[in-house]
Design an enzyme around this catalytic site. Structure first.
Site, PDB file in Angstrom:
ATOM      1  CB  CYS A  66     -64.838  85.634  -7.352  1.00 59.82           C
ATOM      2  SG  CYS A  66     -65.379  86.983  -8.419  1.00 59.82           S
TER       3      CYS A  66
ATOM      4  CG  ASP B  62     -68.630  84.775  -5.976  1.00 59.47           C
ATOM      5  OD1 ASP B  62     -67.824  85.244  -6.795  1.00 59.47           O
ATOM      6  OD2 ASP B  62     -69.818  84.556  -6.268  1.00 59.47           O
ATOM      7  CB  SER B  63     -69.056  89.298  -6.564  1.00 57.66           C
ATOM      8  OG  SER B  63     -69.644  88.329  -7.412  1.00 57.66           O
TER       9      SER B  63
ATOM     10  CD  GLU C 212     -75.526  87.336  -6.712  1.00 56.06           C
ATOM     11  OE1 GLU C 212     -75.955  87.840  -5.660  1.00 56.06           O
ATOM     12  OE2 GLU C 212     -74.730  86.381  -6.727  1.00 56.06           O
TER      13      GLU C 212
ATOM     14  CB  CYS D 137     -68.465  83.094 -14.246  1.00 55.62           C
ATOM     15  SG  CYS D 137     -69.533  83.938 -13.049  1.00 55.62           S
TER      16      CYS D 137
ATOM     17  CG  HIS E 192     -72.666  83.780 -10.182  1.00 60.19           C
ATOM     18  ND1 HIS E 192     -71.539  84.325  -9.641  1.00 60.19           N
ATOM     19  CD2 HIS E 192     -73.716  84.320  -9.504  1.00 60.19           C
ATOM     20  CE1 HIS E 192     -71.874  85.196  -8.688  1.00 60.19           C
ATOM     21  NE2 HIS E 192     -73.191  85.198  -8.573  1.00 60.19           N
TER      22      HIS E 192
END
Ligand code: DGL
Length: 269
Positions: free
Chosen positions: A70, A7-8, A162, A194, A196
């Site tokens: 992601c 993932d990012s 983040e 997403c 997240h």
């Protein structure tokens, strides 16, 4: 032996956690490209280049199979990677299809023509790059007819998560849900598109109301990976479990430990 999860940043840990519960003996190399997160505000070319670099690192770490945990990378880069970049002895899988199969009540690999399904009005919450790719609508159109999708690009949410600023993340989620409801007042289902966003699932559910069925990907992807590995046991590589980041390992470890409520220790990629 290990599979790679990419993932990012921290969002893919929601998928890692579900995979760890579903397949506790499976070693996983997790890579967070924290130095370049968020991906969701980048161009498709940029996302493609970063995702290829990250996937290459996971191949180098001994993974033959990499899951792009992601949606942004899955939406903007996966098809191009599969068509022209992935070596013949490796596999790269995304996170869209298991979710859409669940939404459209299909078994894995059911490629029958599109048909009517129970949901009619679907709210999609995703990053700006995922929304502008229209990849979700494309995959859905292969499987279902008569489903009205309203997409809401949730700018800022990934950055706030983040940064560990959950108060800001919550305020942004509520304002994105309000914006969605102005366009589609009564969705019957909502997709957290997403990885997240499951970290904010309660907030999405309470802002949407308890009548809206919220679909999130983690356990669907874990089930689909288990099924894939049953059919392709040869895709387990030679790597050893690790958490890697292109960012500040101590900072990323702190956030990961806070989110998953278990000790997670990252090392520099
Ligand atoms: N977790 C990623 C996704 O599923 C976040 C993308 C980003 O870095 O903006 O889309």
């Amino acid at each position: 032996m290990a599979v790679g999860i990419f993932d990012s940043g921290l969002g893919g840990l929601t998928v890692w956690d579900a995979v760890d519960r579903r397949l506790p003996d499976l070693p996983v190399v997790y890579l967070a490209d924290s130095a370049h997160a968020p991906y969701g505000v980048r161009t498709a070319d940029d996302i493609y280049a970063l995702t290829c670099d990250a996937t290459e690192r996971l191949f180098d770490a001994g993974c033959n199979l990499v899951v792009l945990a992601c949606n942004t990378a899955s939406a903007a880069a996966l098809r191009r990677m599969q068509e022209s970049w992935v070596p013949a002895d490796k596999r790269v899988l995304g996170v869209f299809v298991p979710l859409i199969e669940a939404l459209t009540e299909r078994q894995w690999g059911d490629n029958s023509p599109p048909r009517e399904v129970a949901v009619r009005h679907v709210a999609l919450f995703a990053t700006p790059a995922t929304v502008s790719s229209r990849a979700f609508q494309r995959e859905l159109a292969f499987r279902a007819i008569g489903v009205d999708v309203e997409a809401q690009a949730c700018g800022g949410v990934v950055d706030a998560i983040e940064d560990g600023d959950m108060i800001l993340a919550e305020a942004l989620v509520r304002s994105h849900v309000d914006a969605l409801k102005r366009k589609m007042p009564d969705p019957d289902a909502a997709i957290l598109g997403c990885t997240h966003y499951p970290l904010m699932e309660e907030c999405f559910q309470s802002a949407l109301g308890q009548d809206v069925r919220v679909f999130s990907q983690a356990s669907l992807v874990a089930d689909s990976l288990a099924d894939y590995l049953d059919r392709h046991p040869d895709m387990l590589g030679t790597g050893e479990a690790a958490f890697l980041t292109t960012g500040d390992a101590a900072r990323v470890s702190d956030r990961a430990t806070q989110f998953l409520r278990r000790q997670i220790t990252f090392q520099a990629a």
